[in-house]
Design a protein around this motif. Structure first.
Motif, short mmCIF file in Angstrom:
data_model
loop_
_atom_site.label_atom_id
_atom_site.label_comp_id
_atom_site.label_asym_id
_atom_site.label_seq_id
_atom_site.Cartn_x
_atom_site.Cartn_y
_atom_site.Cartn_z
N LYS A 176 0.82 -1.20 0.00
CA LYS A 176 0.00 0.00 0.00
C LYS A 176 0.87 1.26 0.00
O LYS A 176 0.53 2.25 -0.68
N ILE A 182 0.69 4.15 -2.84
CA ILE A 182 0.49 5.58 -2.56
C ILE A 182 1.62 6.41 -3.18
O ILE A 182 1.39 7.45 -3.80
N LYS A 217 1.06 11.03 2.96
CA LYS A 217 -0.14 10.20 3.02
C LYS A 217 0.24 8.76 3.37
O LYS A 217 -0.47 8.08 4.12
N ALA A 218 1.39 8.32 2.85
CA ALA A 218 1.87 6.96 3.16
C ALA A 218 2.20 6.85 4.64
O ALA A 218 1.91 5.83 5.28
N LYS A 240 0.83 8.55 7.10
CA LYS A 240 -0.44 8.50 7.83
C LYS A 240 -1.07 7.11 7.74
O LYS A 240 -1.67 6.62 8.71
N TYR A 241 -0.95 6.49 6.57
CA TYR A 241 -1.49 5.14 6.42
C TYR A 241 -0.78 4.16 7.35
O TYR A 241 -1.43 3.34 8.01
N GLN A 253 -1.86 4.77 10.91
CA GLN A 253 -3.21 4.26 11.14
C GLN A 253 -3.20 2.74 11.30
O GLN A 253 -3.91 2.18 12.14
N THR A 254 -2.36 2.07 10.51
CA THR A 254 -2.25 0.61 10.61
C THR A 254 -1.71 0.21 11.97
O THR A 254 -2.22 -0.73 12.60
N THR A 264 -8.81 8.99 11.14
CA THR A 264 -8.88 8.26 9.88
C THR A 264 -8.96 6.76 10.11
O THR A 264 -8.38 6.23 11.05
N LEU A 287 -8.55 2.79 8.21
CA LEU A 287 -7.79 2.17 7.13
C LEU A 287 -8.55 2.19 5.81
O LEU A 287 -7.97 2.35 4.75
N PHE A 313 -8.08 4.77 3.02
CA PHE A 313 -6.92 4.77 2.13
C PHE A 313 -7.14 3.91 0.89
O PHE A 313 -6.26 3.78 0.05
#
Length: 404
Positions: A260, A264, A273-274, A276-277, A280-281, A398, A400, A403
Motif C-alpha cells: 500500500k 500511494i 499520506k503513506a 499517515k497510512y 493508522q495501521t 482516519t 484504514l 486509504f
C-alpha cells in the motif's frame, strides 16, 4: 538435454566429482535511487541462450589453447579469450534453439487470451518454466555437478553478456538517453519512443542480438540496493521486484503495508499520506482490529525439524505441532505467530492455531514487521522509523478503509 542426446544418438556423459571453480557473472549496475517518471525497460530476448547460439558455445565446440584453429574458424570471447569453432552447430545450440522456439509458441498463444483467465495463467507458468530452463543453461555448464560441465562455456557466455550490456549502455548514452539501471540482460531508460526504436535497431545490427521494450513504467521507484524496485504499469498494476512484499518470511500485515505504501508513492506521489497510512495501521494493530490471519508468518521446512543445527522460529513451531501429533514432511509450510514472553524470538512463537489474539506480541509486529517494511520505501524520502511510530491517530480519526 538427456532427451535430446538420446534423440540424436549421442552418449550422455557421466557425472564426475571435481572441485568448484568460480567465474565472473553477469553485470548489474547500481540504480539511481528514488522515484523516476516514464521509464522503459529494454530487454534482450533470451540474451544468454542467444549468445550461446550466436557464438556456438558448447562443450563439443570448445577449442583449447593447445589446439589449432579449425578450417571453419573460431569465435573468441572477450576478456577470457576462450575459443569455439564456428561450424558445425554444437549440442547446446541445437537444444537452446528448440527451447526458444517452444517458448515463442507458448507466448503467441497467450496473446490471444485475457491476462486474468485461467488458461493465460497456466501458459504463463509454462513459458516461465521454459525460460528458467533456457536461461539456466550457461550456469549449468559452469556447475561442477553437471553432466555437460565445462567452465569455459559459462565463462565465455557471461563475458559476452557483460560486453553486450556495456556496449548497449554506451550506445544508449551516445543517443542521448538517460540510463537509470542495468541488470543482467536489460537496461532501464528514460522513455523516448523514437530514440528507443532507433537504438533497438542499432543494437540489433551492431551486437547481433534482438532487444526491444519489454515494459514501460508510468513511474518507478528504486531503493539504493540492486535488484529491488517497484514500478507502476500503465494499467494501474504494481510490478514489485526483490522487496519484502514478495518474500515468504514476513507476515501478511507487513506485505500489505509495504504494497500500500508503494501504491500511494507511485500513484499519488505523497510520502506524507503513506506515513499517515502506516500510523493508522499501527493504531489499528494495537487496537487488535487487524485480522488475526494477517499476523501469521509462513515458512517452509527445507529438512526434517530434528535435522536443523540452529534453532529457528518455524522449526520450533513445527516441533510443537509434532508433539501434538501432526505429521510434517520436507516442503511443508509452517504457520506461526509471535507471542508475548521472554527470551529469544524462537522461544516466543506458537503455531497459529495454538495461540489467541490476546497472546500476540503487538510490539514485535509493529517494530519488526510493519515499520521495517514501510521504512524500506519511505527512508528514500527522508522519513525515519521514529516518525512512523510517532502516531497521533485518535479513535475518531482516519480509518484504514479511507486509504482504499
Amino acid at each position: 538435454m538427456i532427451k535430446h542426446a538420446q534423440k540424436i544418438g549421442e552418449l550422455v556423459p557421466k557425472r564426475i566429482e571435481q572441485p568448484y571453480r568460480p567465474y565472473a557473472g553477469a553485470i548489474v549496475l547500481s540504480p539511481k535511487a528514488g522515484l523516476h517518471e516514464n521509464i522503459a525497460v529494454l530487454d534482450f530476448k533470451s540474451m544468454y541462450p542467444n549468445i550461446m547460439i550466436s557464438y556456438n558455445l558448447s562443450p563439443d565446440t570448445y577449442v583449447s589453447s593447445k589446439e589449432h584453429v579449425p578450417p571453419s574458424g573460431v569465435y573468441e570471447a572477450p576478456e577470457v579469450k576462450h575459443r569455439f569453432r564456428k561450424e558445425p552447430a554444437g549440442f547446446y545450440k541445437e537444444v537452446l534453439s528448440y527451447l526458444i522456439k517452444v517458448r515463442d509458441e507458448i507466448r503467441a498463444k497467450m496473446e490471444k487470451l485475457a491476462p486474468e483467465s485461467v488458461e493465460y495463467r497456466v501458459l504463463d507458468a509454462r513459458q516461465k518454466a521454459v525460460k528458467v530452463i533456457t536461461n539456466a543453461s550457461y550456469g549449468y555448464a559452469g556447475w561442477v555437478g553437471a553432466r555437460w560441465y565445462i567452465k569455459p562455456v559459462a565463462e565465455a557466455a557471461t563475458a559476452w553478456g557483460r560486453y553486450t550490456i556495456r556496449n548497449a549502455i554506451k550506445m544508449a548514452e551516445d543517443a542521448g538517453l538517460e540510463v537509470i539501471y542495468g541488470d543482467t540482460d536489460s537496461i532501464f531508460l528514460k522513455y523516448e519512443p523514437e530514440k528507443i526504436e532507433k537504438l533497438s535497431r542499432e543494437i540489433g545490427a551492431r551486437l547481433g542480438l534482438e532487444i526491444k521494450p519489454d515494459k514501460v513504467y508510468v513511474r518507478i521507484f528504486f531503493t539504493e540496493a540492486k535488484k529491488r524496485y517497484a514500478g507502476l504499469l500503465p494499467d494501474g498494476r504494481l510490478d514489485i521486484v526483490g522487496l519484502e512484499v514478495i518474500r515468504g518470511d514476513w507476515a501478511n500485515i507487513a506485505k500489505k503495508v509495504q504494497e500500500k505504501v508503494l501504491e500511494i508513492i507511485l500513484k499519488e506521489q505523497s510520502p506524507q499520506k503513506a506515513v499517515k497510512y502506516v500510523q493508522q495501521t499501527i493504531y489499528e494493530l494495537k487496537q487488535k482490529r487487524i485480522p488475526y490471519r494477517d499476523l501469521i508468518i509462513w515458512k517452509t521446512l527445507t529438512k526434517h525439524p530434528e535435522e536443523y543445527a540452529v534453532r529457528t522460529s518455524h522449526v520450533e513451531a513445527a516441533k510443537m505441532l509434532m508433539e501434538k501429533g501432526w505429521k510434517l514432511a520436507v516442503g511443508d509450510k509452517v504457520g506461526y505467530v509471535v507471542v508475548v514472553g521472554t527470551g529469544r524470538l524462537y522461544e516466543r512463537v506458537k503455531p497459529y492455531m495454538f495461540a489467541s489474539y490476546d497472546e500476540i506480541d503487538v510490539e514485535y509486529y509493529v517494530l519488526k514487521q510493519v515499520v521495517p517494511a514501510a521504512a524500506r520505501i519511505l527512508q528514500s524520502f527522508n522519513i525515519t522509523e521514529e516518525q512512523l511510530t510517532a502516531s497521533r491517530v485518535e479513535e475518531k480519526g482516519t480509518k484504514l478503509t479511507d486509504f482504499f
